[in-house]
Design a protein around this motif. Structure first.
Motif, PDB file in Angstrom:
ATOM      1  N   TYR A  50       3.815  -8.449 -13.179  1.00  0.00           N
ATOM      2  CA  TYR A  50       4.904  -7.588 -13.622  1.00  0.00           C
ATOM      3  C   TYR A  50       4.347  -6.434 -14.459  1.00  0.00           C
ATOM      4  O   TYR A  50       3.475  -6.625 -15.301  1.00  0.00           O
ATOM      5  CB  TYR A  50       5.927  -8.382 -14.443  1.00  0.00           C
ATOM      6  N   ARG A  80       7.868  -4.328 -10.431  1.00  0.00           N
ATOM      7  CA  ARG A  80       6.801  -4.813  -9.549  1.00  0.00           C
ATOM      8  C   ARG A  80       6.428  -3.712  -8.568  1.00  0.00           C
ATOM      9  O   ARG A  80       7.282  -2.915  -8.148  1.00  0.00           O
ATOM     10  CB  ARG A  80       7.254  -6.051  -8.761  1.00  0.00           C
ATOM     11  N   GLU A 100      -1.101  -3.232 -11.050  1.00  0.00           N
ATOM     12  CA  GLU A 100      -0.166  -4.258 -10.565  1.00  0.00           C
ATOM     13  C   GLU A 100      -0.689  -5.677 -10.753  1.00  0.00           C
ATOM     14  O   GLU A 100      -0.025  -6.640 -10.362  1.00  0.00           O
ATOM     15  CB  GLU A 100       0.178  -4.029  -9.101  1.00  0.00           C
ATOM     16  N   GLY A 145       1.981  -7.337  -2.672  1.00  0.00           N
ATOM     17  CA  GLY A 145       3.013  -6.326  -2.795  1.00  0.00           C
ATOM     18  C   GLY A 145       3.803  -6.069  -1.540  1.00  0.00           C
ATOM     19  O   GLY A 145       4.767  -5.289  -1.556  1.00  0.00           O
ATOM     20  N   LYS A 195       5.637  -2.575  -4.942  1.00  0.00           N
ATOM     21  CA  LYS A 195       5.958  -3.067  -3.598  1.00  0.00           C
ATOM     22  C   LYS A 195       5.462  -2.107  -2.524  1.00  0.00           C
ATOM     23  O   LYS A 195       5.429  -0.895  -2.721  1.00  0.00           O
ATOM     24  CB  LYS A 195       7.472  -3.257  -3.441  1.00  0.00           C
ATOM     25  N   LEU A 215       7.030 -11.712  -4.933  1.00  0.00           N
ATOM     26  CA  LEU A 215       7.850 -10.595  -5.370  1.00  0.00           C
ATOM     27  C   LEU A 215       9.325 -10.986  -5.447  1.00  0.00           C
ATOM     28  O   LEU A 215       9.843 -11.661  -4.561  1.00  0.00           O
ATOM     29  CB  LEU A 215       7.725  -9.439  -4.376  1.00  0.00           C
ATOM     30  N   GLU A 260       6.522  -6.258   1.071  1.00  0.00           N
ATOM     31  CA  GLU A 260       7.939  -6.584   0.895  1.00  0.00           C
ATOM     32  C   GLU A 260       8.367  -7.860   1.603  1.00  0.00           C
ATOM     33  O   GLU A 260       9.278  -8.559   1.158  1.00  0.00           O
ATOM     34  CB  GLU A 260       8.735  -5.372   1.388  1.00  0.00           C
TER      35      GLU A 260
END
Length: 373
Positions: free
Chosen positions: A254, A353, A283, A156, A355, A164, A158
């Protein structure tokens, strides 16, 4: 504005969803959270209650022989089609039914190899991954391993989890037509996105992968022709497109359908909406259907993220041993259905998603990573 009631962990939460004319910063955002990823904590609890799980870790010697058979099948089919034009029904059907299924199995065999689950020594796993990369048609295995390790260590994140979708992808491909394009060409996003997000160190393993694959491709084209080469490439494309086994790309992480809790109004930082812990959706999602037989049990995805060093043959044993931890989790019941629901249901989009902001690590901005491969 409308009120939504959501039940989680025997608690009921009522909150207000953004209006349809709310700002783009509110409507189009990921599930931002400051919470740690869930797998570390669950692994800790499972090991405390079931210490015998440790005995399940380790490589699976059987896998290499099965992978070799899949590679032989692909090479044999490529030879069989060397005189068949790609723009024929026969060529397409064999590419879709045999080629895409086999190459998806090879993609996921490389996934097992990235966790050193076929051989005892890491180097042997890397070299075998390069060897079985052959039917994919492009050098893939050496780059996949370091990026996939980051996906596990920084789920997750970024900047470090390149699984992602980016904000640009979310803006361009979250309507129906955009999602059709995304799912059709998903393999390109999966393969190309990482190099635009996080750079990894180019090593001798990467060099061997590139030289080996170019050499194999040259021999295929020289002695069998472009039709055989195109079979490999079409198989790889279809393996990451509208193919039942490709549903795992979306199903794994997702947040879809009833699990897609509407996001709250943004507060503070305009571009991000931080979801409270009690409303944060799961998640990672597992799938326990028959397609696992073709994909090395990659559907056991919560189990895999909890224990990445348990081979595919023993993931069902892990689930059975710690069923009280896995049975209550949300599940995906159809990979084919996931693709259809993702495209046609407006509540499902690339924004769905979880993050975590990862721009600062130990006070330093994340840049080029020196990741061993």
């Amino acid at each position: 504005m409308s009120s939504i009631t959501h039940r989680k962990a025997n608690k009921t939460f009522t909150f207000t969803t953004p209006a349809a004319d709310a700002s783009i910063e509110v409507l189009n955002e990921f599930y931002w959270t400051n919470e740690l990823e869930p797998h570390f904590l669950r692994r800790k609890h499972i090991l405390a209650k079931h210490p015998g799980v440790k005995k399940l870790t380790g490589h699976e010697p059987l896998t290499k022989w099965l992978v070799i058979l899949v590679v032989i099948l692909q090479v044999s089919t490529a030879y069989y089609l060397k005189d068949t034009h790609p723009l024929t029904v026969k060529f397409f059907l064999l590419s879709y039914i045999i080629g895409a299924t086999a190459n998806q199995a090879i993609f996921l065999a490389i996934h097992e190899l990235s966790h050193n689950l076929l051989f005892r020594k890491p180097l042997h796993n890397k070299l075998f991954a390069i060897a079985v990369n052959l039917p994919i048609g492009v050098p893939y295995s050496a780059s996949f391993q370091p990026y996939h390790q980051l996906h596990h260590k920084f789920l997750g994140d970024e900047y470090l989890d390149t699984d992602l979708p980016t904000k640009l992808e979310g803006m361009l491909f979250s309507n129906v037509l955009g999602k059709v394009f995304f799912t059709t060409c998903q393999i390109f996003f999966y393969a190309l996105r990482p190099m635009f997000i996080t750079q990894i160190k180019f090593t001798y393993i990467h060099l061997i992968n590139v030289v080996y694959q170019i050499g194999i491709d040259y021999l295929i084209v020289t002695y069998w022709g472009w039709h055989s080469m195109f079979y490999f490439l079409m198989s790889s494309f279809l393996a990451g497109s509208w193919h039942p086994c490709a549903g795992h790309f979306i199903a794994e992480h997702y947040v879809l359908n009833e699990n897609n809790i509407p996001k709250l109004e943004a507060k503070g930082e305009a571009s991000k909406t931080y979801v409270p812990k009690e409303l944060l959706p799961a998640e990672t999602y597992s799938y326990y259907g028959p397609l696992n037989w073709l994909t090395w049990n990659v559907g056991y995805h919560n189990e895999h993220h909890d224990f990445p060093y348990i081979a595919w043959t023993r993931l069902p044993k892990l689930r059975a041993m710690a069923s009280e931890f896995y049975d209550p989790l949300p599940q995906v019941h159809s990979w084919t259905g996931v693709i259809i629901w993702f495209v046609l249901n407006d509540v499902n989009s690339l924004w769905n998603r979880v993050k975590r902001s990862g721009k600062e690590k130990s006070g330093k901005k994340v840049g080029r990573l020196d990741v061993n491969s």
